[in-house]
Scaffold this motif. Structure first.
Motif, PDB file in Angstrom:
ATOM      1  N   UNK A 252       0.816  -1.202   0.000  1.00 56.10           N
ATOM      2  CA  UNK A 252       0.000   0.000   0.000  1.00 56.10           C
ATOM      3  C   UNK A 252       0.854   1.257   0.000  1.00 56.10           C
ATOM      4  N   UNK A 253       0.183   2.403   0.090  1.00 55.96           N
ATOM      5  CA  UNK A 253       0.914   3.667   0.055  1.00 55.96           C
ATOM      6  C   UNK A 253       1.025   4.307   1.440  1.00 55.96           C
ATOM      7  N   UNK A 254       0.825   3.504   2.494  1.00 57.34           N
ATOM      8  CA  UNK A 254       0.971   4.019   3.855  1.00 57.34           C
ATOM      9  C   UNK A 254       2.417   4.432   4.100  1.00 57.34           C
ATOM     10  N   UNK A 255       2.603   5.611   4.661  1.00 55.97           N
ATOM     11  CA  UNK A 255       3.963   6.083   4.894  1.00 55.97           C
ATOM     12  C   UNK A 255       4.659   5.226   5.947  1.00 55.97           C
ATOM     13  N   UNK A 256       5.957   5.110   5.823  1.00 59.17           N
ATOM     14  CA  UNK A 256       6.734   4.380   6.816  1.00 59.17           C
ATOM     15  C   UNK A 256       6.759   5.169   8.112  1.00 59.17           C
ATOM     16  N   UNK A 257       6.563   4.474   9.229  1.00 56.13           N
ATOM     17  CA  UNK A 257       6.559   5.128  10.534  1.00 56.13           C
ATOM     18  C   UNK A 257       7.981   5.349  11.020  1.00 56.13           C
ATOM     19  N   UNK A 258       8.107   6.221  12.002  1.00 56.16           N
ATOM     20  CA  UNK A 258       9.419   6.489  12.585  1.00 56.16           C
ATOM     21  C   UNK A 258       9.850   5.320  13.454  1.00 56.16           C
ATOM     22  N   UNK A 259      11.123   5.306  13.808  1.00 58.45           N
ATOM     23  CA  UNK A 259      11.656   4.241  14.646  1.00 58.45           C
ATOM     24  C   UNK A 259      10.924   4.163  15.976  1.00 58.45           C
ATOM     25  N   UNK A 260      10.655   5.311  16.594  1.00 61.58           N
ATOM     26  CA  UNK A 260       9.972   5.320  17.884  1.00 61.58           C
ATOM     27  C   UNK A 260       8.556   4.762  17.780  1.00 61.58           C
ATOM     28  N   UNK A 261       7.871   5.106  16.684  1.00 60.28           N
ATOM     29  CA  UNK A 261       6.509   4.603  16.506  1.00 60.28           C
ATOM     30  C   UNK A 261       6.497   3.087  16.373  1.00 60.28           C
ATOM     31  N   UNK A 262       7.437   2.557  15.611  1.00 61.81           N
ATOM     32  CA  UNK A 262       7.507   1.110  15.427  1.00 61.81           C
ATOM     33  C   UNK A 262       7.834   0.413  16.746  1.00 61.81           C
ATOM     34  N   UNK A 263       8.851   0.922  17.448  1.00 63.54           N
ATOM     35  CA  UNK A 263       9.248   0.310  18.712  1.00 63.54           C
ATOM     36  C   UNK A 263       8.113   0.373  19.734  1.00 63.54           C
ATOM     37  N   UNK A 264       7.438   1.520  19.821  1.00 62.43           N
ATOM     38  CA  UNK A 264       6.335   1.656  20.769  1.00 62.43           C
ATOM     39  C   UNK A 264       5.194   0.709  20.422  1.00 62.43           C
ATOM     40  N   UNK A 265       4.930   0.528  19.130  1.00 59.78           N
ATOM     41  CA  UNK A 265       3.843  -0.354  18.715  1.00 59.78           C
ATOM     42  C   UNK A 265       4.133  -1.803  19.080  1.00 59.78           C
ATOM     43  N   UNK A 266       5.338  -2.257  18.763  1.00 60.93           N
ATOM     44  CA  UNK A 266       5.682  -3.654  19.027  1.00 60.93           C
ATOM     45  C   UNK A 266       5.747  -3.939  20.522  1.00 60.93           C
ATOM     46  N   UNK A 267       6.291  -2.985  21.284  1.00 61.57           N
ATOM     47  CA  UNK A 267       6.383  -3.180  22.729  1.00 61.57           C
ATOM     48  C   UNK A 267       5.057  -2.953  23.438  1.00 61.57           C
ATOM     49  N   UNK A 268       4.184  -2.153  22.831  1.00 69.36           N
ATOM     50  CA  UNK A 268       2.943  -1.792  23.498  1.00 69.36           C
ATOM     51  C   UNK A 268       1.745  -2.639  23.170  1.00 69.36           C
ATOM     52  N   UNK A 269       1.776  -3.311  22.022  1.00 73.17           N
ATOM     53  CA  UNK A 269       0.645  -4.160  21.626  1.00 73.17           C
ATOM     54  C   UNK A 269       0.991  -5.614  21.821  1.00 73.17           C
ATOM     55  N   UNK A 270       0.250  -6.266  22.704  1.00 75.49           N
ATOM     56  CA  UNK A 270       0.507  -7.677  22.976  1.00 75.49           C
ATOM     57  C   UNK A 270       0.059  -8.553  21.827  1.00 75.49           C
ATOM     58  N   UNK A 271       0.581  -9.775  21.801  1.00 79.81           N
ATOM     59  CA  UNK A 271       0.218 -10.737  20.773  1.00 79.81           C
ATOM     60  C   UNK A 271      -1.074 -11.458  21.133  1.00 79.81           C
ATOM     61  N   UNK A 272      -1.390 -12.486  20.365  1.00 84.85           N
ATOM     62  CA  UNK A 272      -2.605 -13.254  20.559  1.00 84.85           C
ATOM     63  C   UNK A 272      -2.308 -14.738  20.684  1.00 84.85           C
ATOM     64  N   UNK A 273      -3.257 -15.442  21.278  1.00 89.09           N
ATOM     65  CA  UNK A 273      -3.292 -16.871  21.164  1.00 89.09           C
ATOM     66  C   UNK A 273      -4.172 -17.181  19.965  1.00 89.09           C
ATOM     67  N   UNK A 274      -3.633 -17.902  18.997  1.00 84.58           N
ATOM     68  CA  UNK A 274      -4.371 -18.163  17.762  1.00 84.58           C
ATOM     69  C   UNK A 274      -5.158 -19.466  17.867  1.00 84.58           C
ATOM     70  N   UNK A 275      -6.389 -19.446  17.361  1.00 86.26           N
ATOM     71  CA  UNK A 275      -7.241 -20.623  17.409  1.00 86.26           C
ATOM     72  C   UNK A 275      -8.004 -20.773  16.113  1.00 86.26           C
ATOM     73  N   UNK A 276      -8.136 -21.997  15.667  1.00 88.35           N
ATOM     74  CA  UNK A 276      -8.884 -22.285  14.454  1.00 88.35           C
ATOM     75  C   UNK A 276     -10.319 -22.610  14.806  1.00 88.35           C
TER      76      UNK A 276
END
Length: 276
Positions: A252-276
């Motif tokens: 897509x044409x979404x702009x690339x985020x800054x380093x801080x935005x990426x780091x904050x997103x990965x550290x701030x958003x928890x993962x999931x338990x995946x189920x079928x």
């Protein structure tokens, strides 16, 4: 993280259809990292080395391990329901070393296991020796663990770490955040025979260093993992693991985020338990 080449894949014939549900959340203007040029994906190619050596390891072992609780599950799977409808089967009964465990002994349970194991094998924990050993002990067929450990210890070498932007001991350089994260998009069962299953997991992944001036900024990729699983010790265990690129959508044409935005997103958003 992703392993980009396929060396010994399963039959790609049609299996189940539909999309993977996610359950149980676990957590709660930018240039591209300080103006660094978006690099070619040499680091991704090097990560392929890990995938290739893993593909060479295959064994089925029988042992007992039971740290999941015997939580009752509903067994009616409502054949013919819409792709995103719940199967009615509890996704997991517990955890082992932080990884979801205690899956149903059926096709849906095997797909759930494969999805969650893909997340574990693509995590940043694999770059730390002690954590990697825990992951392998949790999800690999017991008789195969020592072989997996030996080959992966050789693959995660100082040169490999250096080429993905880490220090030679696998630690993250000061001022940066290392990111390796896999998110399953969907699963399908290629074959299921009661105590054995072949499952494909379509994934997207992130890998790189977030930080000002990073020469290995976080990039995304799309890949499909094929796993062969066996029912061992009252749970599904990984026997083989292969990987290939795609299917990948047009970017897509979404702009690339800054380093801080990426780091904050990965550290701030928890993962999931995946189920079928």
């Amino acid at each position: 993280m992703s392993y980009d080449d396929e060396t010994d894949g399963f039959d790609s014939g049609a299996g189940g259809t539909g999309q993977t549900r996610t359950r149980l959340p676990e957590g709660g203007t930018g240039d591209v990292y300080g103006g660094a040029r978006r690099p070619t994906r040499n680091s991704r190619s090097l990560v392929t080395v890990v995938g290739v050596v893993v593909l060479l390891v295959a064994a089925i072992a029988f042992a007992n391990r039971g740290d999941g609780t015997d939580t009752p599950r509903t067994t009616d799977t409502a054949k013919g329901t819409a792709p995103t409808a719940a199967t009615g089967i509890r996704p997991v009964a517990g955890r082992h070393a932080g990884i979801p465990a205690g899956y149903a002994r059926d096709e849906q349970g095997a797909q759930s296991a494969a999805a969650n194991y893909a997340v574990a094998l693509g995590s940043a924990d694999m770059f730390d020796k002690a954590k990697r050993d825990q992951v392998l002990q949790s999800i690999i067929a017991p008789a195969s663990v020592s072989t997996f450990r030996k080959t992966l210890d050789q693959a995660y070498s100082p040169n490999f770490f250096k080429n993905v932007g880490l220090n030679e001991d696998g630690s993250t350089p000061q001022g940066f955040t290392f990111i390796s994260r896999t998110s399953p998009i969907g699963t399908r069962a290629i074959e299921f025979t009661g105590d054995k299953a072949s499952v494909q997991v379509w994934c997207t992944g992130l890998i790189g260093l977030a930080g000002e001036g990073s020469r290995n900024p976080v990039t995304d990729s799309w890949f499909t993992i094929s796993m062969e699983l066996a029912w061992i010790g009252n749970d599904w265990k990984t026997v083989t693991h292969t990987q290939k690129d795609g299917p990948a959508p047009i970017g897509g044409d979404t702009r690339a985020s800054s380093a801080d935005e990426i780091a904050d997103a990965v550290n701030g958003y928890g993962g999931f338990t995946y189920a079928r």
